[in-house]
Design an enzyme around this catalytic site. Structure first.
Site, PDB file in Angstrom:
ATOM      1  N   LYS A  30       6.105   6.883   3.183  1.00  0.00           N
ATOM      2  CA  LYS A  30       6.525   6.032   2.870  1.00  0.00           C
ATOM      3  C   LYS A  30       7.385   4.638   3.491  1.00  0.00           C
ATOM      4  O   LYS A  30       7.351   3.801   3.274  1.00  0.00           O
ATOM      5  CB  LYS A  30       7.862   5.875   2.046  1.00  0.00           C
ATOM      6  CG  LYS A  30       7.376   6.726   0.321  1.00  0.00           C
ATOM      7  CD  LYS A  30       6.714   5.389  -0.530  1.00  0.00           C
ATOM      8  CE  LYS A  30       6.028   5.790  -1.559  1.00  0.00           C
ATOM      9  NZ  LYS A  30       5.481   4.634  -2.001  1.00  0.00           N
TER      10      LYS A  30
HETATM   11  C1  LIG Z   1       6.144  13.225  -0.783  1.00  0.00           C
HETATM   12  C2  LIG Z   1       4.532  11.739  -1.674  1.00  0.00           C
HETATM   13  N1  LIG Z   1       3.532  12.172  -2.239  1.00  0.00           N
HETATM   14  C3  LIG Z   1       2.993  10.947  -2.575  1.00  0.00           C
HETATM   15  C4  LIG Z   1       3.297   9.389  -2.910  1.00  0.00           C
HETATM   16  C5  LIG Z   1       2.927   8.715  -3.705  1.00  0.00           C
HETATM   17  O1  LIG Z   1       2.508   7.706  -2.602  1.00  0.00           O
HETATM   18  P1  LIG Z   1       2.320   6.468  -3.895  1.00  0.00           P
HETATM   19  O2  LIG Z   1       4.012   6.041  -4.194  1.00  0.00           O
HETATM   20  O3  LIG Z   1       2.145   5.014  -2.299  1.00  0.00           O
HETATM   21  O4  LIG Z   1       1.755   6.005  -4.276  1.00  0.00           O
HETATM   22  C6  LIG Z   1       5.300   9.714  -2.706  1.00  0.00           C
HETATM   23  C7  LIG Z   1       5.694   8.303  -2.478  1.00  0.00           C
HETATM   24  O5  LIG Z   1       6.012   7.949  -4.235  1.00  0.00           O
HETATM   25  C8  LIG Z   1       5.702  10.483  -1.858  1.00  0.00           C
HETATM   26  O6  LIG Z   1       7.251  10.853  -1.292  1.00  0.00           O
END
Ligand SMILES: Cc1ncc(COP(=O)(O)O)c(C=O)c1O
Lengths: 321, 123
Positions: free
Chosen positions: A49
């Site tokens: 993030k």
């Molecule tokens: C630990 C984790 N995995 C996966 C994601 C998913 O990524 P995205 O928000 O880019 O779809 C996030 C964020 O939401 C996350 O914090």
């Protein structure tokens, strides 16, 4: 080794490591099927993030929406909040996070440590409630800036401009990209970039499947799909249950020494599914997947030890990824 | 052998409270028609008048989203497992950590106070 002018400049450029022990064996003479992990826990605050937070803040600054001393408001229960708190601190903003009450104490401690203020929304309303609460608070404070990661193009663009090119540079033979589906920024940005550059690339989503509490809407029409989501970018989408996610998270540290959070277990589960299909079909595959964060923030769940059934119970009704 | 279908809480009023029901069909569309013959009204909550899957409904066959398998034309076989879920931001927010079970009691107490505060803010 590399040197950077500030922590913000050290965002991205994460290693891509092969997983020789977890990659499925192929019969003699068959084309290789290999798994590769993109270690996003090696970002400044320890998650993927950081990329989105940095791009969203920069975009708001460039558009003149953010000036030093301003307050940023964001519905986030986790990594985005931690990333934004770090970026806000270094760029001189105040951060207020709205989050559901059923998140781990580590998250709350980390956010406060980085200087964020927290407003809790009820667990019962789930995540939709937190988004709704944040939107209401934003309406009451028109001078606060909501970056709104679910609909902010700079979130996806961070991955189009950094994650995607890094992957293609390090793995020109990539055939599959597998990542988690949250705001959808990672998959939309990286997926679009790879689709433009790699013929036949498969873009695969893994989403966590939670206990019933999380799906407790009163009505189907209360459902929510992030504004960033464009299904045409994806090739396939898997829903991964708690047990499979926990199993894979443990397997990753046991077999390859990578200590990751549970969303990574869900992602690995989908990555292994496509890798095994490639073996079955006798096709070459270089499957790159995202390690979204490390396991540290989830230790208090107790789900790294004990039986799988215990771990599943421990995470039931919780937001575990 | 039939196809097992998992029903989300908000749609169990159509299945007499059952979490799991069984049905048959060569495609998802056929299966939903078969289910509707025993659980009247269920299909109408999942499929729009235009004949597409409702935007806020996700259907998975053996954990894979049917929208990438042909949607209502997705092929089914005996023994498949179908899961119906509403689309929630859970996927996104969910990428928040679980509350530590040990601390759950304390966290709930603090949070419900904060929840009231948040509700107050929202009002
Ligand atoms: C630990 C984790 N995995 C996966 C994601 C998913 O990524 P995205 O928000 O880019 O779809 C996030 C964020 O939401 C996350 O914090």
């Amino acid at each position: 080794m590399a040197r950077y002018d500030s922590l913000l400049d050290a965002c991205g450029g994460t290693p891509l490591v092969g997983l020789p022990r977890l990659s499925p064996a192929v019969p003699d003479g068959a084309p290789p099927v290999r798994l590769w992990a993109k270690l996003e826990d090696r970002n400044p605050t320890g998650s993927i993030k950081d990329r989105a937070a940095l791009f969203m803040v920069r975009a708001a600054e460039e558009a003149g929406r953010l000036r030093p001393g301003d307050t940023i408001l964001e519905p986030t229960s986790g990594n985005t909040g931690i990333s934004l708190a770090m970026v806000a601190k270094l760029r001189g903003y105040r951060l207020v996070c709205v989050m559901p009450e059923n998140v781990s104490t580590e998250r709350v401690q980390l956010l406060r440590m980085y200087g964020a203020e927290i407003i809790f929304s009820p667990a019962a309303g789930g995540s939709n409630q937190a988004v709704a609460t944040a939107k209401q608070i934003a309406a009451e404070h028109p001078d606060w800036v909501m970056l709104y990661q679910y609909g902010n193009e700079a979130n996806a663009r961070a991955h189009y401009e950094t994650t995607g090119p890094e992957l293609l540079h390090d793995l020109p033979t990539i055939t599959h990209f597998v990542a988690g589906l949250g705001t959808t920024g990672t998959l939309m940005g990286t997926g679009r970039y790879l689709r433009e550059k790699v013929e036949g690339i498969q873009v695969v989503a893994a989403e966590p499947r939670y206990g019933e509490l999380v799906y407790g809407l009163r009505n189907i029409d209360e459902g929510y799909v992030p504004e960033l989501y464009d299904a045409t970018v994806l090739s396939r989408r898997f829903s991964v249950g708690t047990r499979d996610a926990v199993l894979r998270t443990r397997q990753l540290v046991e077999v390859e020494g990578i200590f990751a959070g549970f969303s990574t277990g869900a992602i690995l589960h989908a990555a292994l599914a496509v890798a095994h299909e490639a073996v079955r079909d006798g096709r070459r595959a270089d499957v790159a997947f995202v390690v979204a964060d490390g396991g540290w923030k989830y230790l208090s769940t107790g789900a790294y030890g004990g039986t799988l059934a215990d771990a599943e119970d421990a995470l039931d009704g919780q937001l575990w990824a | 052998m039939a196809i097992e279908v998992r029903i989300p809480t908000i749609l169990r009023s159509y299945t007499g409270g059952a979490k799991v029901v069984e049905g048959t069909g060569d495609t998802l569309g056929d299966l939903l028609a078969d289910l509707d013959s025993r659980h009247a009204g269920l299909r109408g909550r999942l499929v729009t008048e235009a004949g597409a899957l409702h935007r806020f409904v996700n259907v998975y066959v053996n954990d894979e989203d049917v929208r990438f398998l042909g949607a209502l034309d997705a092929k089914l076989s005996d023994g498949d497992s179908v899961t119906i879920l509403p689309a929630v931001a859970g996927g996104a927010f969910g990428f928040a950590a679980a509350a530590a079970i040990a601390q759950h009691g304390a966290a709930t107490a603090i949070a419900s106070h904060a929840g009231r505060r948040a509700a107050g803010v929202a009002r």
